[in-house]
Design a protein around this motif. Sequence first.
Motif, PDB file in Angstrom:
ATOM      1  N   LEU A   1       0.826  -1.210   0.000  1.00 39.08           N
ATOM      2  CA  LEU A   1       0.000   0.000   0.000  1.00 39.08           C
ATOM      3  C   LEU A   1       0.862   1.261   0.000  1.00 39.08           C
ATOM      4  O   LEU A   1       0.512   2.266  -0.631  1.00 39.08           O
ATOM      5  N   ALA A   2       2.003   1.216   0.730  1.00 36.10           N
ATOM      6  CA  ALA A   2       2.892   2.372   0.724  1.00 36.10           C
ATOM      7  C   ALA A   2       3.454   2.604  -0.680  1.00 36.10           C
ATOM      8  O   ALA A   2       3.510   3.739  -1.171  1.00 36.10           O
ATOM      9  N   ALA A   3       3.881   1.504  -1.354  1.00 33.44           N
ATOM     10  CA  ALA A   3       4.398   1.632  -2.719  1.00 33.44           C
ATOM     11  C   ALA A   3       3.303   2.065  -3.686  1.00 33.44           C
ATOM     12  O   ALA A   3       3.547   2.844  -4.617  1.00 33.44           O
ATOM     13  N   GLU A   4       2.093   1.581  -3.467  1.00 28.73           N
ATOM     14  CA  GLU A   4       0.977   1.980  -4.337  1.00 28.73           C
ATOM     15  C   GLU A   4       0.707   3.471  -4.229  1.00 28.73           C
ATOM     16  O   GLU A   4       0.392   4.136  -5.224  1.00 28.73           O
ATOM     17  N   SER A   5       0.839   4.013  -3.018  1.00 30.08           N
ATOM     18  CA  SER A   5       0.631   5.446  -2.840  1.00 30.08           C
ATOM     19  C   SER A   5       1.652   6.253  -3.640  1.00 30.08           C
ATOM     20  O   SER A   5       1.312   7.262  -4.292  1.00 30.08           O
ATOM     21  N   ILE A   6       2.921   5.790  -3.634  1.00 29.58           N
ATOM     22  CA  ILE A   6       3.951   6.467  -4.430  1.00 29.58           C
ATOM     23  C   ILE A   6       3.661   6.296  -5.921  1.00 29.58           C
ATOM     24  O   ILE A   6       3.805   7.235  -6.715  1.00 29.58           O
ATOM     25  N   THR A   7       3.231   5.100  -6.311  1.00 30.89           N
ATOM     26  CA  THR A   7       2.937   4.816  -7.713  1.00 30.89           C
ATOM     27  C   THR A   7       1.840   5.734  -8.248  1.00 30.89           C
ATOM     28  O   THR A   7       1.938   6.258  -9.368  1.00 30.89           O
ATOM     29  N   VAL A   8       0.793   5.922  -7.463  1.00 27.95           N
ATOM     30  CA  VAL A   8      -0.313   6.789  -7.895  1.00 27.95           C
ATOM     31  C   VAL A   8       0.189   8.200  -8.146  1.00 27.95           C
ATOM     32  O   VAL A   8      -0.155   8.846  -9.167  1.00 27.95           O
ATOM     33  N   ARG A   9       1.059   8.704  -7.299  1.00 32.63           N
ATOM     34  CA  ARG A   9       1.599  10.062  -7.483  1.00 32.63           C
ATOM     35  C   ARG A   9       2.469  10.154  -8.733  1.00 32.63           C
ATOM     36  O   ARG A   9       2.410  11.151  -9.480  1.00 32.63           O
ATOM     37  N   ILE A  10       3.280   9.108  -8.959  1.00 29.32           N
ATOM     38  CA  ILE A  10       4.133   9.109 -10.158  1.00 29.32           C
ATOM     39  C   ILE A  10       3.281   9.071 -11.426  1.00 29.32           C
ATOM     40  O   ILE A  10       3.574   9.766 -12.427  1.00 29.32           O
ATOM     41  N   ARG A  11       2.217   8.276 -11.392  1.00 29.34           N
ATOM     42  CA  ARG A  11       1.347   8.191 -12.583  1.00 29.34           C
ATOM     43  C   ARG A  11       0.685   9.534 -12.866  1.00 29.34           C
ATOM     44  O   ARG A  11       0.609   9.970 -14.017  1.00 29.34           O
TER      45      ARG A  11
ATOM     46  N   TYR B   1       9.661   5.516 -19.680  1.00 27.74           N
ATOM     47  CA  TYR B   1      10.094   4.142 -19.397  1.00 27.74           C
ATOM     48  C   TYR B   1      10.792   4.059 -18.037  1.00 27.74           C
ATOM     49  O   TYR B   1      10.646   3.078 -17.302  1.00 27.74           O
ATOM     50  N   PHE B   2      11.565   5.095 -17.703  1.00 31.50           N
ATOM     51  CA  PHE B   2      12.268   5.100 -16.412  1.00 31.50           C
ATOM     52  C   PHE B   2      11.271   5.152 -15.247  1.00 31.50           C
ATOM     53  O   PHE B   2      11.436   4.452 -14.238  1.00 31.50           O
ATOM     54  N   LEU B   3      10.229   5.996 -15.423  1.00 34.15           N
ATOM     55  CA  LEU B   3       9.224   6.079 -14.364  1.00 34.15           C
ATOM     56  C   LEU B   3       8.514   4.738 -14.183  1.00 34.15           C
ATOM     57  O   LEU B   3       8.241   4.309 -13.058  1.00 34.15           O
ATOM     58  N   SER B   4       8.218   4.081 -15.304  1.00 31.74           N
ATOM     59  CA  SER B   4       7.537   2.796 -15.234  1.00 31.74           C
ATOM     60  C   SER B   4       8.408   1.748 -14.537  1.00 31.74           C
ATOM     61  O   SER B   4       7.930   0.961 -13.713  1.00 31.74           O
ATOM     62  N   LEU B   5       9.704   1.735 -14.873  1.00 35.23           N
ATOM     63  CA  LEU B   5      10.609   0.781 -14.224  1.00 35.23           C
ATOM     64  C   LEU B   5      10.764   1.085 -12.733  1.00 35.23           C
ATOM     65  O   LEU B   5      10.857   0.166 -11.904  1.00 35.23           O
ATOM     66  N   LEU B   6      10.798   2.358 -12.372  1.00 33.43           N
ATOM     67  CA  LEU B   6      10.880   2.751 -10.962  1.00 33.43           C
ATOM     68  C   LEU B   6       9.655   2.259 -10.193  1.00 33.43           C
ATOM     69  O   LEU B   6       9.771   1.683  -9.095  1.00 33.43           O
ATOM     70  N   VAL B   7       8.483   2.455 -10.781  1.00 34.89           N
ATOM     71  CA  VAL B   7       7.248   2.007 -10.134  1.00 34.89           C
ATOM     72  C   VAL B   7       7.242   0.491  -9.974  1.00 34.89           C
ATOM     73  O   VAL B   7       6.869  -0.045  -8.922  1.00 34.89           O
ATOM     74  N   CYS B   8       7.662  -0.214 -11.011  1.00 34.64           N
ATOM     75  CA  CYS B   8       7.679  -1.685 -10.953  1.00 34.64           C
ATOM     76  C   CYS B   8       8.656  -2.178  -9.885  1.00 34.64           C
ATOM     77  O   CYS B   8       8.368  -3.125  -9.150  1.00 34.64           O
ATOM     78  N   ALA B   9       9.825  -1.530  -9.777  1.00 30.47           N
ATOM     79  CA  ALA B   9      10.816  -1.940  -8.778  1.00 30.47           C
ATOM     80  C   ALA B   9      10.311  -1.708  -7.361  1.00 30.47           C
ATOM     81  O   ALA B   9      10.621  -2.481  -6.451  1.00 30.47           O
ATOM     82  N   LEU B  10       9.550  -0.645  -7.159  1.00 32.64           N
ATOM     83  CA  LEU B  10       9.015  -0.356  -5.827  1.00 32.64           C
ATOM     84  C   LEU B  10       7.961  -1.371  -5.409  1.00 32.64           C
ATOM     85  O   LEU B  10       7.849  -1.705  -4.225  1.00 32.64           O
TER      86      LEU B  10
END
Length: 483
Positions: free
Chosen positions: A44-54, A135-144
């Motif tokens: 859930l913590a990573a999802e919160s960061i992912t939503v902001r990046i998206r 692509y970098f943002l997507s890879l960052l989100v996936c790694a998190l």
Amino acid sequence: MSAQDVSSPSIPTPGTRPDSTQAMFKSLTPQNLALRDQEFNWDLAAESITVRIRWFGVLVGFVLVNFVGSGENQFILNAILTLGAIYAIIDTWYSLRGLVFLDAAPLLISMMEAVFIGLLCYFDEGLLSPFRFYYFLSLLVCALRHPAWMTYISLLFHTASYTALTFSVTLTNERMLALVFMLVLMLWVTWATVSLSDLLMRAGRRLAMLNDVLRQNQGELEQRINERTRQLQESQAMLVQHEKQAAFGLLAAGIAHEVGNPLAAISSLVQLLNRRDIDAHTREKLHLVDDQLRRIQRTLRELVDFSRPATNVETNCDIHEVLGAALSIAKYYKRKKGKRIVTAFAENIPRVRAVRDQLVQVFLNLILNALDATEEGGQIHISTSIADGWLRIDIRDDGHGIEPAARARIFQPYFTTKSTGTGLGLFVCRNIIEQQLYGRIELTASSSSGSTFTVFLTSDAIQSIGQRPAGVEVGELPAEELA
């Protein structure tokens, strides 16, 4: 039965615990760490960061298309970004509910992102489109959010997506250099974000572990403080009780001295008058006076005996004689008027090794409580029996019982159900029985028809006896009829 109260069973010996902090660290096994990860809820913590990046990517994309770019294919690019915004809205809604959108299909999300970024690059400037940095943002989100192997699979999807752009343009040296540089950079970013994500996860796990240890230490500290506070209250209550008994002893001794001397003089005068030649009527009256004087002297003697400094010498006590001594003192209690005490003592009860004065104090306290709880005309039943290796002394009244909410607290210091009680009676009783005599005292029954307190004592002689029921009930005259 009305209750005066005392403290709980035995006090634990300080300093007997193992090093709790070391024990907590030893318990931090991989299974426990997994449980702590669930408590921390990294997803859930990573999802919160992912939503902001998206949302960052969608908003920046709209700015690039509508304010910075050349304006070519603007409608198509806005449509693609709108689809991304719809996906971000759905993802945000799930995140606010504590859920992860498409949590069961992470590779599908990576594939969709690869296609989404590839389409943005294709309709913008191809290999040199600023959208390639998505692509970098997507890879960052996936790694998190996901394990390392899944991030590297996402790298393959993104590599295929970016490489596919070469088929839509003429491949010049500049574009070839951009392709190679981008692929190398994506590989490096994947490795760096995977390493960073692993570091963050281990740091979060470590912080969760330390926080758990801190909470446990805090709870143990609070428990120890509560134990020390309770022990201090119990010690203070015992000190107050001892001071009251000492003051009562001094008062009783003073009364006995001040009253005893005039009584001795009056008794001597009565005996002198009896020696004279007097008529039968006068002699009868003098005998009555002498009997009442002896009764007063006996009362003073019992008062002094009870209030004298208690001895700590253990003796073999006859439990029935101890109960008789407590009843002899209780008969002068003002609340005894109009109430009957019925006894049912078992035969051939072995003697108990104890301090006699302490036993008298315990039973007197319980008998006085029973008298307080019993209305005029009521009865108090006292019985002794042996069962399961224990000598039972039951003291039962026919009062109104103890409220259920108060039953758990009746042995705590300073708790009382009496308007004039001190809350120390049952507290002292439990301390004496459990800490001095290694027995126990319990409220074995309480209802609207009365309460029963039971004292359990034992010894080798008692344990060798099987069962011994209570004896035949013996009634006692009301107090005002006792001589």
